[in-house]
Design a protein around this motif. Structure first.
Motif, short mmCIF file in Angstrom:
data_model
loop_
_atom_site.label_atom_id
_atom_site.label_comp_id
_atom_site.label_asym_id
_atom_site.label_seq_id
_atom_site.Cartn_x
_atom_site.Cartn_y
_atom_site.Cartn_z
N ASN A 113 0.81 -1.22 0.00
CA ASN A 113 0.00 0.00 0.00
C ASN A 113 0.84 1.27 0.00
OD1 ASN A 113 -2.61 -0.73 -0.35
ND2 ASN A 113 -2.97 -1.16 1.82
N LYS A 114 1.87 1.28 -0.74
CA LYS A 114 2.75 2.44 -0.99
C LYS A 114 3.57 2.92 0.22
CE LYS A 114 0.10 4.34 -4.83
NZ LYS A 114 -1.31 4.00 -4.65
N ILE B 162 -15.66 -7.78 5.43
CA ILE B 162 -15.57 -7.15 6.76
C ILE B 162 -14.14 -6.65 6.98
CG2 ILE B 162 -15.59 -7.64 9.26
CD1 ILE B 162 -17.95 -9.57 8.76
N MET B 163 -13.17 -7.50 6.64
CA MET B 163 -11.76 -7.10 6.84
C MET B 163 -11.44 -5.82 6.08
SD MET B 163 -9.20 -10.30 6.93
CE MET B 163 -8.02 -9.45 7.95
N ARG B 164 -11.87 -5.76 4.81
CA ARG B 164 -11.58 -4.59 3.98
C ARG B 164 -12.19 -3.33 4.59
NH1 ARG B 164 -7.48 -4.08 1.30
NH2 ARG B 164 -7.42 -2.37 2.73
N ARG B 165 -13.49 -3.44 4.97
CA ARG B 165 -14.17 -2.25 5.53
C ARG B 165 -13.47 -1.77 6.79
NH1 ARG B 165 -19.15 -4.85 4.15
NH2 ARG B 165 -19.42 -5.74 6.23
N VAL B 166 -13.20 -2.72 7.69
CA VAL B 166 -12.61 -2.35 8.98
C VAL B 166 -11.19 -1.82 8.79
CG1 VAL B 166 -11.83 -3.32 11.17
CG2 VAL B 166 -14.09 -3.92 10.28
N GLY C 77 -7.15 2.67 8.55
CA GLY C 77 -5.93 2.90 7.77
C GLY C 77 -4.95 1.74 7.82
N MET C 78 -5.48 0.52 7.82
CA MET C 78 -4.60 -0.66 7.89
C MET C 78 -4.63 -1.45 6.57
SD MET C 78 -5.73 -1.96 11.68
CE MET C 78 -4.29 -2.92 12.18
N SER C 79 -3.64 -2.32 6.40
CA SER C 79 -3.64 -3.23 5.26
C SER C 79 -4.17 -4.59 5.72
CB SER C 79 -2.22 -3.40 4.71
OG SER C 79 -1.77 -2.16 4.21
N VAL D 74 -0.02 -0.80 14.83
CA VAL D 74 0.03 -1.94 13.90
C VAL D 74 -0.59 -1.51 12.57
CG1 VAL D 74 -0.77 -4.31 13.48
CG2 VAL D 74 -0.07 -3.61 15.79
N LYS D 75 0.11 -1.83 11.48
CA LYS D 75 -0.34 -1.37 10.16
C LYS D 75 -0.96 -2.47 9.31
CE LYS D 75 2.07 2.82 9.99
NZ LYS D 75 3.06 2.67 11.03
N VAL D 76 -0.71 -3.73 9.70
CA VAL D 76 -1.28 -4.83 8.90
C VAL D 76 -2.18 -5.68 9.79
CG1 VAL D 76 -0.81 -6.70 7.28
CG2 VAL D 76 0.88 -4.86 7.55
#
Ligand code: PEP
Ligand code: MN
Length: 339
Positions: free
Chosen positions: A86-87, A150-154, A159-161, A123-125
């Motif tokens: 994610n850049k 759900i994972m994508r929305r949350v 701001g997490m991957s 935590v970013k991921v």
């Protein structure tokens, strides 16, 4: 490749072997001593199966000098591979990365609570299983595509991957849509159809080590993904099966050193599936950082007693928080600050 011939091998055996290898475009050098007949096989021997060469009459021993994995090897690419997620997040450099989340996505409320807490911890991921490869068909199998949504929305909200395990090649499109890293579970490490399909994935792959896989077999699986078009492979050591039963698996901490020597690919450690016991996670994580792993993947649950899978190895929020404090101290001291 070195081929040592048996004492009883005949001139006819030598000639038969040489002819067969020359037909495959290899050059053969006779490097025999007074007492042993030895041939050096020169060329791209990665394509030669050691067992096929052993099958020739008169062959006693075959030794590889070139690794059977090419593109995954350090010889092929000397500098470390760094994979950008994610850049803004890099896996493989001098900053080990923390990946955390529940074993399974159980509900939006559960994941929201967990992701909120983890993002506050830096935590970013976010990890979470939507398709669960369970030993028993009678236990919770995951929320499947709904779990990925759900994972994508949350994750977007905080701001997490997202990293999640893909069960089979037919799910590739849906994983390209909802995840940022596609995980290959230990049980699928040698699912070659899946590995080939992941060569076409638009996402980096985290390849877990198989339950009983050697380091070479694991790197060969990485080679499949790279060979089929995707060079972004992260390896994950999650413990291997040994005679020990106290822990769920045996964490092979030395595999980090072996992989870093043999390959340019990043390697992370999953102490949760290795130990199977939550009280070991902090110290194993410290060991992982000390040995030079590029990251950690840890299971966390707001209430492990009610977790639908792997509660015994999941950290509660307060334990995770105190572990992070310790890991920051250690990683700063090691001059490899945790991200
Ligand atoms: C997981 O990480 O959710 C998992 C099932 O792990 P493994 O494939 O290592 O058993
Ligand atoms: Mn789990």
């Amino acid at each position: 490749m070195i081929v040592k011939m048996h004492k009883k091998a005949t001139q006819q055996d030598y000639e038969h072997l040489i002819k067969a290898l020359e037909a495959k475009k290899f050059k053969i050098r006779d490097v025999s001593s007074d007492t042993v007949k030895i041939f050096g096989v020169i060329g791209d021997t990665a394509s030669l199966d050691i067992h096929d060469v052993k099958a020739y009459e008169g062959v006693e021993q075959v030794i590889r000098v070139q690794s059977p994995f090419k593109q995954a090897s350090r010889t092929f690419k000397e500098e470390d591979t760094i994979i950008t997620i994610n850049k803004d997040l890099m896996i493989g450099g001098n900053h080990p990365v923390m990946i955390a989340g529940p074993c399974s996505v159980e509900s939006e409320a559960q994941l929201d609570l967990t992701a909120k807490f983890l993002s506050e911890q830096g935590v970013k991921v976010l990890r979470g299983g939507a398709f669960k490869p369970r030993t028993s068909p009678y236990t919770f199998q995951g929320l499947e595509v709904e779990g990925l949504k759900i994972m994508r929305r949350v994750a977007d909200k905080y701001g997490m991957s997202v990293i999640s395990e893909i069960p089979s090649a037919e799910h590739l499109e849906v994983f390209n849509t909802y995840t940022d890293i596609i995980q290959v579970g230990a049980r699928n490490m040698q699912n070659f159809d899946l590995l080939k399909a992941l060569g076409k994935a638009k996402r980096p792959i985290m390849l877990k080590r198989g339950l009983s896989a050697t380091i070479e077999e694991w790197l060969m699986s990485a080679e499949y993904i790279i060979h089929h078009g995707n060079a972004e492979v992260i390896l994950a050591e999650r413990g291997i099966r040994t005679f020990e039963t106290y822990t769920r698996n045996t964490l092979d901490i030395s595999s980090v050193l072996a992989v870093k020597h043999l390959s340019h690919l990043p390697i992370i450690i999953d102490p949760s599936h290795a130990a199977g016991r939550w009280h070991m996670i902090e110290d194993l994580s410290k060991a992982a950082l000390a040995v030079g792993a590029h990251g950690l993947m840890v299971e966390v649950h707001h209430n492990p007693e009610t977790a639908l899978s792997d509660g015994a190895q999941s950290l509660k929020f307060d334990t995770f928080e105190s572990m992070m404090t310790q890991l920051h101290h250690l990683s700063n001291a090691l001059n490899r600050p945790l991200k």
